[in-house]
Every structure is written in C-alpha cells, then in structure tokens.
Motif scaffolding. Structure first.
Motif, PDB file in Angstrom:
ATOM      1  N   LYS B 302      33.382  52.245  30.711  1.00 35.91           N
ATOM      2  CA  LYS B 302      34.361  52.622  29.474  1.00 35.91           C
ATOM      3  C   LYS B 302      35.621  52.106  29.875  1.00 35.91           C
ATOM      4  CE  LYS B 302      35.143  57.165  29.434  1.00 35.91           C
ATOM      5  NZ  LYS B 302      35.296  58.448  28.691  1.00 35.91           N
ATOM      6  N   TRP B 303      35.858  52.082  31.235  1.00 35.12           N
ATOM      7  CA  TRP B 303      37.208  51.381  31.583  1.00 35.12           C
ATOM      8  C   TRP B 303      37.071  50.251  32.501  1.00 35.12           C
ATOM      9  CZ3 TRP B 303      37.499  57.162  32.586  1.00 35.12           C
ATOM     10  CH2 TRP B 303      38.053  57.855  31.567  1.00 35.12           C
ATOM     11  N   PRO B 304      36.921  49.112  32.098  1.00 34.93           N
ATOM     12  CA  PRO B 304      36.472  47.912  32.907  1.00 34.93           C
ATOM     13  C   PRO B 304      37.687  47.631  33.844  1.00 34.93           C
ATOM     14  CG  PRO B 304      36.537  47.399  30.532  1.00 34.93           C
ATOM     15  CD  PRO B 304      36.927  48.769  30.745  1.00 34.93           C
ATOM     16  N   LEU B 305      38.117  48.021  34.864  1.00 32.98           N
ATOM     17  CA  LEU B 305      39.298  47.996  35.652  1.00 32.98           C
ATOM     18  C   LEU B 305      39.069  46.576  36.210  1.00 32.98           C
ATOM     19  CD1 LEU B 305      41.611  49.358  36.673  1.00 32.98           C
ATOM     20  CD2 LEU B 305      40.161  50.123  38.464  1.00 32.98           C
ATOM     21  N   ALA B 306      39.921  45.825  36.179  1.00 36.38           N
ATOM     22  CA  ALA B 306      40.034  44.278  36.999  1.00 36.38           C
ATOM     23  C   ALA B 306      40.508  44.751  38.297  1.00 36.38           C
ATOM     24  CB  ALA B 306      40.898  43.361  36.256  1.00 36.38           C
ATOM     25  N   ILE B 307      39.989  44.153  39.187  1.00 39.47           N
ATOM     26  CA  ILE B 307      40.507  44.665  40.697  1.00 39.47           C
ATOM     27  C   ILE B 307      40.684  43.311  41.415  1.00 39.47           C
ATOM     28  CG2 ILE B 307      39.509  45.630  42.640  1.00 39.47           C
ATOM     29  CD1 ILE B 307      38.082  47.438  41.086  1.00 39.47           C
ATOM     30  N   GLY B 308      41.931  43.447  42.383  1.00 40.11           N
ATOM     31  CA  GLY B 308      42.030  42.144  43.128  1.00 40.11           C
ATOM     32  C   GLY B 308      43.794  41.932  43.181  1.00 40.11           C
ATOM     33  N   PRO B 309      44.089  40.989  43.939  1.00 38.88           N
ATOM     34  CA  PRO B 309      45.595  40.814  44.228  1.00 38.88           C
ATOM     35  C   PRO B 309      46.225  40.560  42.764  1.00 38.88           C
ATOM     36  CG  PRO B 309      44.170  39.742  45.654  1.00 38.88           C
ATOM     37  CD  PRO B 309      43.241  40.125  45.012  1.00 38.88           C
ATOM     38  N   GLU B 310      45.549  39.952  42.001  1.00 40.68           N
ATOM     39  CA  GLU B 310      46.259  39.309  40.942  1.00 40.68           C
ATOM     40  C   GLU B 310      46.280  40.381  39.865  1.00 40.68           C
ATOM     41  OE1 GLU B 310      43.160  38.874  41.887  1.00 40.68           O
ATOM     42  OE2 GLU B 310      41.816  37.756  40.441  1.00 40.68           O
ATOM     43  N   HIS B 311      45.780  41.582  40.044  1.00 41.88           N
ATOM     44  CA  HIS B 311      45.569  42.363  38.894  1.00 41.88           C
ATOM     45  C   HIS B 311      46.277  43.723  39.115  1.00 41.88           C
ATOM     46  CE1 HIS B 311      42.421  39.985  37.063  1.00 41.88           C
ATOM     47  NE2 HIS B 311      41.658  40.067  37.823  1.00 41.88           N
ATOM     48  N   THR B 312      47.476  43.403  39.806  1.00 38.98           N
ATOM     49  CA  THR B 312      48.416  44.692  40.129  1.00 38.98           C
ATOM     50  C   THR B 312      48.677  45.395  38.766  1.00 38.98           C
ATOM     51  OG1 THR B 312      49.395  43.361  41.932  1.00 38.98           O
ATOM     52  CG2 THR B 312      50.560  45.362  41.212  1.00 38.98           C
TER      53      THR B 312
END
Lengths: 387, 314
Positions: B302-312
């Motif tokens: 439901k909450w597709p969270l982008a993860i990683g250094p470029e996604h602060t």
C-alpha cells in the motif's frame, strides 16, 4: 521548511549519477589497507579529481566546484548509491581540508588544498600516542624550535593511512614544560622526511591500515604549522569536530547499508528471528533519521550557524548504527557469517564490514569520550572532581 | 531543500514556551490534580494566545497555520505537561474537521467557546468527554467512554503525529529535570552528575531525543504536504518519539533515585504523560507494523517506499 529539491538540485543529482555510472569501477577494489588496494584507491581519487569531484564544496581555485552543503549531500547520496569505493584521502579532504580552510594562510591553502583535492597527496592523521589516547591532552611528542624549523621527536600511534600515505598532520608540544591543552601546535609533515620511521600495525583482520610513527629529530619548516604556535589544541578540536560531525560519515553510507540489509533479510527471511526483522526495520528508520538530522545541520551551517558539541551526538549515532546493522547481518547469515568468501566465491563483505564497524565506536574519539562531551558541554554537567 | 524552521515558526515556539513556562509550572499541575478540576481561566488564556484557533482558518477567526506549526505547539504542550486538552481539540479535532469540510464548530473553537475531542477506535475514549469516566494513570487526562468512535485513517495519523510531537516535549522536560537534579544532588563528595555512570545514561537520552526530532518534523511536513507516504513517516515519528521518551523516563527516575519515586518530585507528571501517550493513537507495535509493511511489504504494498541513499526525501 522545504523538503523538496529545486530543479537545479535535481539536475545536479542527474549529473552526478551519470558520472558515477560511467566511472565507478565495476569490480570492487582490494582493501584500502593493503598496498595493492591502496594504490587502486589512490587511482580512484585521481579519477574523481579528473572531473573535479574530489571535494565539491571547495572553491574552484582549490580544485573543488564551489557547491553548497545540500549539493554535497546529494553528491554523497549518489556516491553511495553507486557503491563507489571508500575515500583513500578522507583524512585530507574531510578533516584536514576544512581545517586548513578555516585556519590556514592563503599560502598554505594554495600549497596543500589543490594537491589534496587532486588526490596527488594522501594524508594520514597522527594524534594518539602510546600514553595519550582518549586523554589526548596528555601528548608528549615535542617540537623544539630551531631557527625556521621545528625539530620533532616522539612517537605517534594508530595513525590511520600512515602505512602508505604521503603526508601527515598532528599536534606536538612546542612549548617546553607546558601542560595539557596549552603549548601545543598543529604541524603538517612529509612522511618521507628523514628521521620518520613508520611501523605498520597488523590489525585483527591481518591487514595494516594504521601505523606507528617514530620521530627522531625530524626537521619541519615553521611554515608547516597551522594557526599560531601554542594554538594546536583548538585547531585539533575543530578538526575533530569535522571528523565527528558532518563530513566523515555522510548519511548515504548508512542508508546504502540499510538497503543492503533489507535485501539480505529478504534472502534469509525463512530462518530469521522476529528480533532480526525488527532490527532491519529500525535500521531503515535510524539511517533516515541520521539523514534528516544531517540535512538539518547543513541548513543550520548554510544559515551561518556552527556545529559544536552536537558533533558528538552524530558520532555516537552513526558508529553504533553501523555496528548494529552489521551485527544484524551476521545474525541473518547464521552459519555462513564466518566465511570470508561464500561457497560461490563472492566476498562476504558483511564480515569485513562487521569487523570494521567495531572500530567506529573507538576511533575519532571513543564513544565514552563523546558521551562525556555531551554531558559536560550540551547538558552542563560538572567534571569529576571539579565539584 | 531547507530543513529548518522559519523565523515565524521559531518565534511562535518562543512565544508559546514563554507563555506556558510562566503560567503552567508544576504547582499548577499539582493544584489541578488535587482539585480534580479544570480551571476555566487557563482555557481562556490559551484562547487569548490564539492557540485554540492555531489551525482554524482566518475566515473562522483562527490563525490559519499548518500541521508543522501544530506539531511545534504540541511539543510545547508536552514540555509543560499541559493539563488542558488543547492538543485534542485544536491540533487533532480541528484539522480533522477541516479535512471533512465540517467547518461549523471552528469559529467557536477559535473563540474558546467550544471544545471538541474526537475518538478513534484504536483508543475508544476521549480526553475531555462527558461519558463515563475512565481513570488514567495520568491524573491530568480526564478520559471518558464514548459510544461511537471514528475509524478514519487521517484522524489516526493526526493523533499519532501530535502524540509524537508531545512526546518530544515530554522527553526534553524529563531530561532537563534529571540533569538539574544530577547537578545538585551530591554523594561521595561530588554532584552525582559528575559521575560517568550518570553522564552516559543522560547522554544516551539526548541522542535518542535529538534524532527523533527531525523524524517528527519530517512527518509533520509530509502530512502538511499530503504526501501519499505521510502515514509511514507518521509511524516512524511515533515510533522514534515513543522510544526516546520511554528511555528518558526510565533514565530520569533512575537518576533521581528514591526521590524519583515520590509524589513530591515533579517528574511523575511527565512520566505518566509519557506512559499515556506511548500507547495512544497507535502503540509501538502498531506503528512498527506499518513501517514494516512499507519497508518489507513486497507485492501489493500500500505504501511502496523507495529505499536507499538517493531516497532521503522520496
């Protein structure tokens, strides 16, 4: 509060990303702590410098790009997104560089910053001594004035990068019989000066990343002193602030580790404990919190503020987060955690990372010292025996 | 990109802090606890400060501010363990009513003539209702049962955000009480705050609180900007603030020693508020599950969270 990037900042991110995609080595480099790996990492420093990516916040005149701290953070995010190599010259660009920028003469800036940004001179730091670790003010290495030179004698230890680096910086007692924080000067020296002996120290993983340095009547010109004679302690504390605070460990590094940990968890989910799952979720949260905090610190500095004892909060946070994330990875790997290389031949970088993460709470001022600093300078609690 | 508060936001906080600290010290809390009453003069004062109408649009006589300002004021309410249910009315009910286009009560709320608290099924009672009383460990929360609780996710997020912000202020206050005590209590010929065993525990609290703060402000901004992932950021905020305040509560009573166990020392008012807010509007497990879903949810997230250094800030 404006938590979105400007189109210029987004365009800058795209530039960095494209450059990294084109230039980051495909294969991981050998460890920075052996000769072969050191040379590979120095070559990478020079590749970065060839397009002025050495230190983006420095003025163009010193080999930088004159960018602000937000752009630096974007650069760092893309750097770690691309899984680019560790910086061989971190002692120079992140620690000594900002210190020279603040305390150096124009002549010193011209002389030292550009070769640093270009990766031509790699720096080692030389602070600790056998009798002066956490109690740094107990240092006894001397610098005796002789005309337009200092004559250095004494011993430094745990000197990061000193096994292979070109130059070093440290503090020396230049006022005879001075005590504690007084009478110290911050001196830069060529590690190949006659009278300097380097003895690499074999670390627990077998490589020699740091070294002992012995100074036997080493003659160093007075113009290699940063700031005034006897002002070394304050300069060193500024350098330590850069080390602990903003520059040495940018958030991208930990966000990248958190992302890898999440991927590792997915692979090992079937046998992972509920505790490991919670630790993985918390790793994401803590790495993000560190990033938000760093953006807030950057905003403060851009607005003319300074980072003081808060730097100690950062140092504790990133070093303990790094250790926790790697410990969690070791738990997820289970029986495989001990393997230096997995059965398929790939490097177990979690093991290497876990061992390195154990040094984080020790180097750059042990976390016990950081907690004292927080208690005394941020909370105003008294020093022991002063009451 | 600018993660800092504006001059206006900073002076709003300074104004509220000066007002609260001058009027609502522990002696007021003690009196309210003993009398078991709310003092109508206090609500009048909050109204005159414009705080009941902080988030009410100017057309209805309010200050028309946003959720970031709301969270900043909620933190100040926590800092003084404010007994009045200002957060429930002005910082949770008001923005929820606005989100539903229900503006009828707003002018009266801003004018201090009406208090509205909304209950959510996750904590089916009201702090400030007229049902059957329920006794909270926090003597300054006047809980009552409700017949019908709402089940609106936006309401839950508002409550969780404002609870997280209050916990920041509660944590700050407990920390400074413990620090002040450690400076004056002497043993072994030293203020106990000179000992590392005390220093290091208090330093841990500073770290926990200071790194929870930006998470809370980020969540407030995400809600204000109505980001699709705002619920994840709110859960992160509630989770981080709960852990920070809980650690600080336990550390603060330990630093106070046996004195901390008495009614005489003020700490317990804040500690009890911490216990209440830690479980209110979604407890630790609830919010951890929501973050878990976003981080590890996989397909159909439901909450597709982008993860990683470029996604602060993605």
């Amino acid at each position: 509060m404006q938590l979105t990037y400007t189109p210029e900042q987004e365009a800058f991110r795209a530039d960095v990303r494209a450059w990294m995609q084109a230039n980051v080595p495909r294969e991981p480099l050998a460890t920075l702590e052996c000769r072969e790996g050191y040379d590979q990492h120095v070559a990478w420093e020079r590749t970065l410098a060839s397009d002025n990516w050495g230190m983006v916040t420095w003025p163009e005149a010193y080999g930088g790009r004159g960018l602000d701290l937000i752009q630096w953070l974007i650069f760092e995010e893309e750097y770690f997104r691309a899984n680019a190599p560790n910086r061989a010259n971190q002692n120079g660009i992140f620690l000594l560089g900002p210190t020279i920028m603040e305390y150096g003469t124009e002549e010193q800036k011209q002389r030292f910053l550009k070769p640093m940004a270009k990766g031509e001179v790699i720096w080692a730091q030389a602070w600790s001594e056998p009798g002066a670790g956490s109690d740094l003010a107990a240092i006894s290495s001397r610098g005796v004035r002789d005309g337009d030179h200092y004559v250095l004698t004494g011993q430094k230890t745990w000197s990061s990068r000193a096994a292979f680096a070109d130059w070093g910086f440290g503090i020396f007692r230049t006022e005879p019989n001075s005590k504690r924080h007084k009478g110290l000067s911050f001196i830069l020296f060529d590690l190949n000066t006659p009278g300097i002996t380097r003895r690499p120290i074999r670390q627990l993983h077998g490589e020699a990343g740091f070294a002992e340095l012995f100074f036997d009547d080493v003659r160093v010109p007075v113009e290699n002193r940063l700031a005034g004679e006897g002002e070394g302690w304050n300069v060193a504390m500024a350098t330590a602030g850069f080390e602990r605070g903003l520059m040495l460990r940018s958030p991208g590094r930990f966000q990248a580790t958190a992302k890898q940990l999440i991927d590792l968890y997915r692979k090992h989910e079937s046998h992972a404990s509920p505790g490991a799952r919670e630790a993985v979720i918390q790793a994401w949260g803590a790495a993000q919190a560190y990033a938000y905090n760093t953006y807030a610190v950057a905003a403060k500095i851009i607005a003319g503020g300074k980072i003081g004892a808060e730097a100690s909060l950062n140092k504790i946070f990133w070093s303990e987060l790094d250790r926790t994330m790697h410990r969690t990875a070791m738990q997820l790997l289970g029986a495989q955690a001990e393997l230096k290389r997995f059965a398929d031949g790939t490097l177990n970088h979690w093991l290497e990372g876990y061992i390195f993460s154990l040094s984080g709470p020790i180097y750059a001022g042990s976390n016990e010292i950081q907690r004292n600093i927080i208690a005394e300078r941020l909370l105003g609690l008294p020093r022991l025996g002063a009451g | 990109m600018d993660f800092s508060f504006s001059e206006d936001q900073r002076s709003l906080v300074q104004g509220a802090r000066a007002y609260f600290s001058g009027r609502y010290g522990p002696e007021v809390l003690r009196r309210l606890d003993l009398d078991g009453l709310c003092n109508p003069e206090i609500w009048k004062g909050l109204t005159e400060m414009g705080l009941t109408g902080l988030l009410v649009p100017s057309e209805q006589g309010g200050m028309g501010m946003g959720l970031v300002e709301g969270a900043l004021i909620a933190a100040e309410c926590g800092r003084v363990a404010l007994a009045e249910p200002l957060v429930d009315t002005a910082l949770i009910a008001v923005p929820w009513l606005i989100s539903r286009g229900d503006t009828e009560a707003l002018a009266k709320i801003a004018a201090g003539e009406k208090r509205v608290a909304i209950s959510h099924v996750i904590n089916p009672w009201l702090n400030d209702g007229d049902g059957t009383p329920l006794e909270s460990i926090d003597p300054l929360r006047h809980l009552t049962t409700v017949e019908d609780a709402e089940n609106d996710p936006f309401l839950l997020d508002l409550g969780a955000l404002m609870s997280a912000a209050q916990l920041i202020g509660v944590g700050d206050a407990m920390l400074s009480q413990a620090v002040e005590y450690a400076k004056i209590r002497t043993q072994f010929g030293q203020p106990i705050g000179a000992f590392q065993a005390i220093k290091h525990q208090l330093a841990n609290c500073v770290g926990a609180i200071e790194f929870a703060k930006p998470v809370v402000w980020r969540a407030a901004q995400a809600m204000q900007d109505a980001l699709p992932l705002a619920p994840v950021h709110v859960s992160h905020a509630k989770f981080a603030a709960t852990d920070a305040a809980t650690l600080t509560a336990e550390t603060a009573i330990q630093v106070h020693g046996a004195m901390g166990y008495t009614y005489e020392v003020d700490l317990h008012f804040w500690m009890k508020r911490c216990w209440a807010l830690a479980g209110a509007w979604g407890d630790r497990a609830f919010h951890l599950r929501r973050i878990d879903h976003a981080v590890l949810g996989g397909e159909g997230n439901k909450w597709p969270l982008a993860i990683g250094p470029e996604h602060t800030f993605s």
